[in-house]
Design an enzyme around this catalytic site. Structure first.
Site, short mmCIF file in Angstrom:
data_model
loop_
_atom_site.label_atom_id
_atom_site.label_comp_id
_atom_site.label_asym_id
_atom_site.label_seq_id
_atom_site.Cartn_x
_atom_site.Cartn_y
_atom_site.Cartn_z
N CYS A 154 0.86 -1.19 0.00
CA CYS A 154 0.00 0.00 0.00
C CYS A 154 0.90 1.24 0.00
O CYS A 154 1.78 1.35 0.84
CB CYS A 154 -0.89 -0.02 1.24
SG CYS A 154 -1.49 1.62 1.69
N HIS A 157 0.58 3.11 3.57
CA HIS A 157 1.00 2.46 4.82
C HIS A 157 2.24 1.59 4.65
O HIS A 157 2.78 1.09 5.63
CB HIS A 157 -0.16 1.66 5.41
CG HIS A 157 -1.29 2.55 5.84
ND1 HIS A 157 -2.31 2.90 4.99
CD2 HIS A 157 -1.49 3.23 6.99
CE1 HIS A 157 -3.12 3.73 5.63
NE2 HIS A 157 -2.64 3.96 6.83
N LYS A 303 7.28 10.02 7.63
CA LYS A 303 5.86 10.13 7.95
C LYS A 303 5.68 10.25 9.46
O LYS A 303 6.45 9.67 10.22
CB LYS A 303 5.19 8.84 7.46
CG LYS A 303 3.80 9.05 6.89
CD LYS A 303 3.21 7.75 6.42
CE LYS A 303 1.74 7.77 6.73
NZ LYS A 303 0.89 7.46 5.65
#
Ligand code: MSP
Length: 518
Positions: A154, A157, A303
């Site tokens: 993904c 994520h 992130k």
């Protein structure tokens, strides 16, 4: 449809601003704060201009993610949701973020609404039963198509999706694809900034397929029961998106649909630009007015995540720098729509340069001279060309702020206001009231200069109010004006202060910060 005006809605139409509903698996952080802040700024700005505004926020409480977070915390999902949802509310309260309604997807009225829509859409044949095998990302709570993955994981994520095969209910999303594409082509202002509309149009060039909207209870029991099959609960996105309408029904404000302007981050674009419009079409409801999409705050360390220990907490920022400085930095350093890097060092630079030196210094110099030379008594104006140029700079700033906010370019609006503030600081240097004051014959000119500068501060406080409400209120108070003056946007320059008016003694608005804490 009538053409939208500067507020993104047809003239006279109220603004119904929504934030996403926050998942209760995480405590309030910078990402949640930013989008809620944008709603707060827009609401304050348009209300001050006489627009009717209603704002909605809340929490998204069902689904795998939440069930897993509750299990990890060792509490039942409802208890977990109660705690975190309350934490969002108390955080927004302490942060001074306002909203008109807070919805929880576990609220009974919302549950009933979702079940009613499911029953209706099922009865009309737009929901069918089928078997499915697909790649599921729990972080996103959605199935991925192979081509959407990056190196098999993904893209958000960075984990490989789980392969899931089961029987489920499906919403005939694909049946509405052509209509959605035509709508997006016909309404170039439906998704802003335009890059995101083009991204959605690109997705619509491939078949979007149907949407799996149920989860078998034996895999996941935490959700809204499917009204026509008690072995299933509703897929969390089908549940959560409906909040934008269920909240209005609950509050007895159905006329606010379709005035919705949804504020969202780019990671949830597909859900809002494809799932949601097709759901509305199936439910027989008109499309929302506008989708406003912002980029992400990136951390220097990558992130933002708990495991990296770099999560920015709004109340910690308030304690360290003051809420308004944090608001200013976020609105000044992110171009709405694009990503930006968050750094406390950059925040401190802005605080010292723009707030303490730029605005704070101007206010304290003006108020200090008012005290020193006139014991606070405001003197009459006697406009000279330099004074008129100053008034013109603030009139221009007002027009620019208004035009930029209409385009959601908050950073440009603040930049424009600071151009006027820079000019005010230059005006102080060039007219040199502190030098003139040495000559008693020039005292009237000193008083007139300070009067112009008090006007500059008054207009600043008005233009600043949506962005930095506390600071704006402090400035009008220091000017000795009632709070109501803050709202009198059309008050002419030179007309704000009654004869015999007194300004207050200066107080530092922004203490300088010398170092970034470790
Ligand atoms: N529950 C869904 C939304 C349902 S709306 C019917 C959800 N929740 S979330 O809590 O994960 O995210 C809420 C919002 O926070 C999203 O708009 C997301 O873009 C935003 N942000 C989360 N992290 C972010 C940053 N680092 N930067 C800016 N905003 C980001 O998604």
């Amino acid at each position: 449809m009538r053409t939208p005006d500067a507020a993104g809605a047809p003239p006279g139409e109220p603004l119904y601003l929504t934030t996403p509903l926050f998942y209760v698996n995480a405590e309030p952080h910078l990402g949640h704060f930013y989008v809620t802040l944008v709603g707060d700024v827009l609401a304050r700005f348009w209300r001050a201009r006489g627009r009717r505004v209603f704002t909605l926020t809340g929490t998204d409480e069902h689904g795998d993610k939440i069930a897993q977070a509750a299990a990890a915390a060792g509490v039942p999902p409802q208890a977990h949701a109660d705690r975190v949802s309350a934490l969002f509310r108390s955080t927004w309260e302490e942060a001074g973020l306002r909203y008109d309604h807070f919805i929880r997807t576990t609220d009974a009225y919302h549950v009933r609404f979702v079940q009613r829509i499911l029953t209706q859409v099922h009865a009309q044949g737009d929901i069918y039963f089928g078997s499915y095998r697909g790649l599921y990302c729990y972080g996103c709570e959605r199935f991925y198509q192979e081509r959407e993955l990056v190196d098999g994981v993904c893209p958000d994520h960075r984990v490989a999706p789980t392969e899931i095969a089961e029987e489920n209910y499906f919403f005939r999303m694909g049946a509405y694809q052509a209509r959605l594409r035509e709508t997006l082509e016909a309404r170039p202002d439906l998704i802003v900034p335009d890059g995101y509309r083009r991204e959605v149009l690109a997705l619509l060039r491939e078949p979007i397929g149907d949407l799996c909207i149920s989860r078998p209870k034996n895999r996941l029991a935490w959700g809204i029961e499917v009204p026509f099959d008690d072995r299933y609960v509703t897929y969390v996105w089908f549940d959560a998106l409906l909040n934008y309408v269920s909240a209005l029904e609950h509050r007895g404000l159905p006329e606010l649909w379709p005035a919705a302007q949804h504020l969202i981050g780019k990671d949830i674009l597909k859900a809002h630009a494809i799932f949601w419009p097709t759901m509305l079409m199936a439910a027989g409801l008109p499309l929302y007015r506008r989708l406003c999409v912002h980029g992400h705050w990136q951390m220097q360390t990558g992130k933002m995540s708990k495991s990296l220990g770099n999560v920015v907490r709004p109340l910690a920022m308030k304690a360290r720098y003051g809420m308004d400085a944090f608001r200013y930095y976020l609105l000044r350093d992110m171009a709405f729509g694009q990503d930006a890097e968050f750094s406390e060092a950059a925040l401190v630079t802005r605080l010292n340069a723009d707030l303490a030196n730029g605005l704070g210094n101007l206010a304290s110099r003006v108020l200090a001279m008012q005290q020193r030379y006139f014991a606070g008594a405001l003197q009459p104006r006697a406009p000279e060309p330099a004074d008129e140029a100053l008034a013109a700079a603030f009139a221009l700033a007002r027009r620019e702020v208004e035009a930029h906010i209409a385009e959601l370019a908050f950073h440009r609006a603040l930049e424009a206001l600071w151009r006027a503030l820079d000019q005010a600081n230059k005006y102080v240097v060039e007219t040199a009231p502190f030098t003139l004051a040495k000559d008693p014959a020039r005292r009237p000119r000193v008083g007139a200069i300070l009067h112009e500068l008090c006007e500059a501060l008054r207009v600043t406080s008005q233009l600043l109010e949506p962005f930095m409400p506390e600071t704006a209120a402090r400035i009008v108070t220091l000017l000795g004006l009632p709070a109501a003056r803050l709202g009198e946007l059309d008050l002419a320059w030179g007309k704000a202060f009654p004869a015999g008016h007194h300004t207050a003694a200066p107080e530092p608005l922004f203490p300088r910060v010398d170092a970034v804490p470790e």
